[in-house]
Structure formats: structure tokens, C-alpha cells
Scaffold this active site. Structure first.
Site, PDB file in Angstrom:
ATOM      1  N   TYR A 169     -15.276  18.884 -58.663  1.00  0.00           N
ATOM      2  CA  TYR A 169     -16.379  19.690 -58.315  1.00  0.00           C
ATOM      3  C   TYR A 169     -16.239  21.070 -58.811  1.00  0.00           C
ATOM      4  O   TYR A 169     -15.520  21.132 -59.231  1.00  0.00           O
ATOM      5  CB  TYR A 169     -15.921  20.245 -56.830  1.00  0.00           C
ATOM      6  CG  TYR A 169     -15.173  18.078 -55.915  1.00  0.00           C
ATOM      7  CD1 TYR A 169     -16.459  18.087 -56.036  1.00  0.00           C
ATOM      8  CD2 TYR A 169     -14.421  18.471 -55.229  1.00  0.00           C
ATOM      9  CE1 TYR A 169     -16.674  16.994 -55.370  1.00  0.00           C
ATOM     10  CE2 TYR A 169     -14.465  16.966 -55.078  1.00  0.00           C
ATOM     11  CZ  TYR A 169     -15.444  16.397 -54.790  1.00  0.00           C
ATOM     12  OH  TYR A 169     -14.813  14.772 -54.014  1.00  0.00           O
ATOM     13  N   THR A 241      -6.613  23.905 -42.032  1.00  0.00           N
ATOM     14  CA  THR A 241      -6.094  24.087 -40.109  1.00  0.00           C
ATOM     15  C   THR A 241      -6.931  25.487 -39.244  1.00  0.00           C
ATOM     16  O   THR A 241      -6.618  25.976 -38.726  1.00  0.00           O
ATOM     17  CB  THR A 241      -5.089  24.540 -40.560  1.00  0.00           C
ATOM     18  OG1 THR A 241      -4.477  25.615 -41.340  1.00  0.00           O
ATOM     19  CG2 THR A 241      -4.025  23.809 -40.982  1.00  0.00           C
TER      20      THR A 241
END
Length: 329
Positions: A169, A241
């Protein structure tokens, strides 16, 4: 017969439904009145915009409530799986500069891209990852603050280093929701009389970022020197998270803490979620997500228990753990 636990669970689900319905009505009203809803400003770590509600109101965040590879987790030493194929983790040693910022959700260090990327290889990784940022989680009390926990016990703080798969990427944003996209390296922090020197350098100007959006520049930081002096770690497949809780993170948790002083923690606890002195805001502390269900995921380690004298002592004793007690001397 209906038990107290069943009634409590039903009440909790009912509360979440009512709150999510109220938030949805607020969203519709805002859009009707021409008010732009900023999701990044909406979410927090407690209350009606806290972790229990991240996945209920925004469809793009549904993994936060429905995902089965969520992070953080509690690491149970008795369930660790020794994997002899795990390699040493390598982080480039050259120094970097960057900006430390009060984001309103965390203390974030963003690396200056520069000409030479800071790469992470080895460990459980099959690709090369480029480090881009670090997040500092901490609590308003010494017995909580970390996101990952060991045997049910939290640490006062946790530094998370994040990088993207630079072989597949182009940047962090592109990799965030892609397979094998992100690596997260967790360094758990324990209170000590002396701080890790690289951590002291990183937090030296914390008093300059009291309010949201405040930044200061950190020069010539060795991220490698943040690491504790151990080659042992635990690893599992998990998620970011924060919303949108993308399940694209390979987590590596070092099996030894680094140290932070009480004074450093005191300074961090003075940071606020307010934009300036004229606007009230909650403290930035307690910016951690609670542990999520493991859902039968393996948690692997490169610690060979057969060389630990035939026993597996607790990783957490009086709020700290030492890798050396596990390994062959």
C-alpha cells in the site's frame, strides 16, 4: 428462571438501544437543520459516546460492536502458544523527527516522512512496514491506563507504535482497512525512578500541548531506543482500538515494560480535551478501550516454555512482569 445476571444483561442492552436511538435522532435533527456531524469529534472513551456505543450509531463503525478480531485483549499467560517460527522483530535504528500533538483523544507522535522511512520487519510479519505514528494511552490513576492487560492486570500507560504495509500500500490511510495493512507494536509502561531516555525525550514538551490541537516538534528521536531490552514478545491478529475498529492489525506486545516516572505521568494528566483555556474540557487521561473478547484467536509467543524449568510463572507480579524469569538463563 431468570437470573440477576440475565436481568442485568437485558438492562444493559436496553440502555444501549435507548442511547443509540437518542443519538440517531440527534443526528437526523442536526442534518435536518443543516448542521454537519463530525464523527471524529463525537466519540469519546466514556458516557453515551464511549466505547460501548462506537459501533451502534455509525454504520461505518459496526466492527466496533460486531467484530470478532477486536483489540485490545487480555493476555492469559497460560494460553500462550509457543511458535518456533517467529523471528526477531527489527526496527530501524536511525533517528527521526516529528510532531507530538494533543488530538483530543490521545497524545499522538506523527513521524516526519523524510527521505529515509523507518521500517519494521521480522517478528510475525511477512512484509515490510513503515512506522508513521505512535499513540500514548494512560490513566488518571497508577493502576490503570494500558489497553492491553496481562492476566487481568493493567499498567499505568501504553505506547502503541503503528506502521503500514509499504510493500502493498502507498500510505497509512490506504492500508488501514486492507488485509495485512497495519502493524501495532505495544510497549507497556511501568512506574520507575528513572524514565526510558527516549520516552523522556518524547514527552519533554508535554506542557506545550495542554489543549486540543497544540503541537510541538520532537527532533532526532530514536524509536528503536523506546524498546525494552528483550527480544521476547506476544503476537495476535486484531484491530485498531479507535473507531472504525478495522480488523487489519498484526499486534506485537513486548514481553517487558519500559519505565515512566510519576512526574511524567502527572504532567500527562494535566492535558485536557478542551480547545483552549476558555472552554471547559475533561482530562485527556483514561483514553483506553477495555479488553475485547478473544473469540478463540491464538496468541503466539517466541518464548520457549520448555526452557523455563518446566514451569510458567505469572507474567504479572505486583503490577509488573519480567521476561527473564521465563527463559533459559
Amino acid at each position: 428462571m431468570e437470573t440477576t445476571e440475565m436481568r442485568g444483561g437485558a438492562a444493559s442492552r436496553g440502555l444501549r438501544f435507548l442511547v443509540s436511538t437518542w443519538l440517531l435522532m440527534l443526528l437526523v435533527t442536526s442534518e435536518t437543520n443543516g448542521v454537519t456531524w463530525n464523527w471524529n469529534q463525537w466519540w469519546t472513551y466514556d458516557g453515551i459516546s464511549g466505547t460501548d456505543f462506537w459501533g451502534l450509531i455509525n454504520p461505518d463503525w459496526s466492527l466496533c460492536s460486531k467484530g470478532r478480531r477486536q483489540s485490545p485483549i487480555d493476555i492469559d499467560p497460560a494460553r500462550l502458544l509457543y511458535d518456533p517460527n517467529l523471528r526477531l522483530l527489527h526496527i530501524d535504528k536511525h533517528r527521526v523527527s516529528g510532531l507530538l500533538e494533543n488530538s483530543g483523544h490521545s497524545v499522538v507522535f506523527t513521524l516526519d516522512g523524510g527521505k529515509v522511512p523507518l521500517n519494521v520487519t521480522g517478528g510475525p510479519l511477512s512484509y515490510r512496514y513503515q512506522l508513521t505514528e505512535a499513540h500514548l494511552r494512560y490513566g488518571n490513576a497508577d493502576l490503570l491506563g494500558s489497553e492491553h492487560t496481562i492476566n487481568g492486570k493493567a499498567f499505568p500507560a501504553e505506547i502503541q507504535l503503528f506502521g503500514f504495509n509499504s510493500q502493498l500500500y502507498a500510505n497509512f490511510s490506504q492500508a488501514l482497512d486492507k488485509a495485512y495493512g497495519i502493524v501495532g507494536i505495544s510497549l507497556l509502561l511501568q512506574i520507575g525512578e528513572r524514565s526510558n531516555p527516549a520516552l523522556s525525550q518524547l514527552t519533554a514538551g508535554v506542557d506545550q500541548i495542554k489543549y486540543v490541537g497544540n503541537t510541538y516538534t520532537v527532533h532526532h528521536l530514536s524509536v528503536h531506543d523506546l524498546l525494552p531490552d528483550t527480544s521476547y514478545y506476544m503476537t495476535y491478529e486484531g484491530s485498531t482500538t479507535m473507531p472504525a475498529c478495522h480488523e487489519t492489525v498484526t499486534w506485537v506486545i513486548s514481553n517487558k515494560p519500559i519505565y515512566i516516572t510519576k512526574q511524567q505521568l502527572f504532567s500527562l494528566r494535566q492535558l485536557t480535551q478542551a480547545e483552549d483555556a476558555n472552554k471547559g474540557g475533561a482530562p485527556l487521561a483514561n483514553n483506553f478501550r477495555p479488553p475485547q473478547k478473544l473469540h478463540h484467536r491464538p496468541v503466539r509467543t517466541n518464548i520457549d516454555f520448555s526452557n523455563a524449568g518446566g514451569s510458567c510463572p505469572s507474567m504479572h507480579r505486583e503490577a509488573y512482569y519480567k521476561a527473564n524469569t521465563w527463559t533459559h538463563s
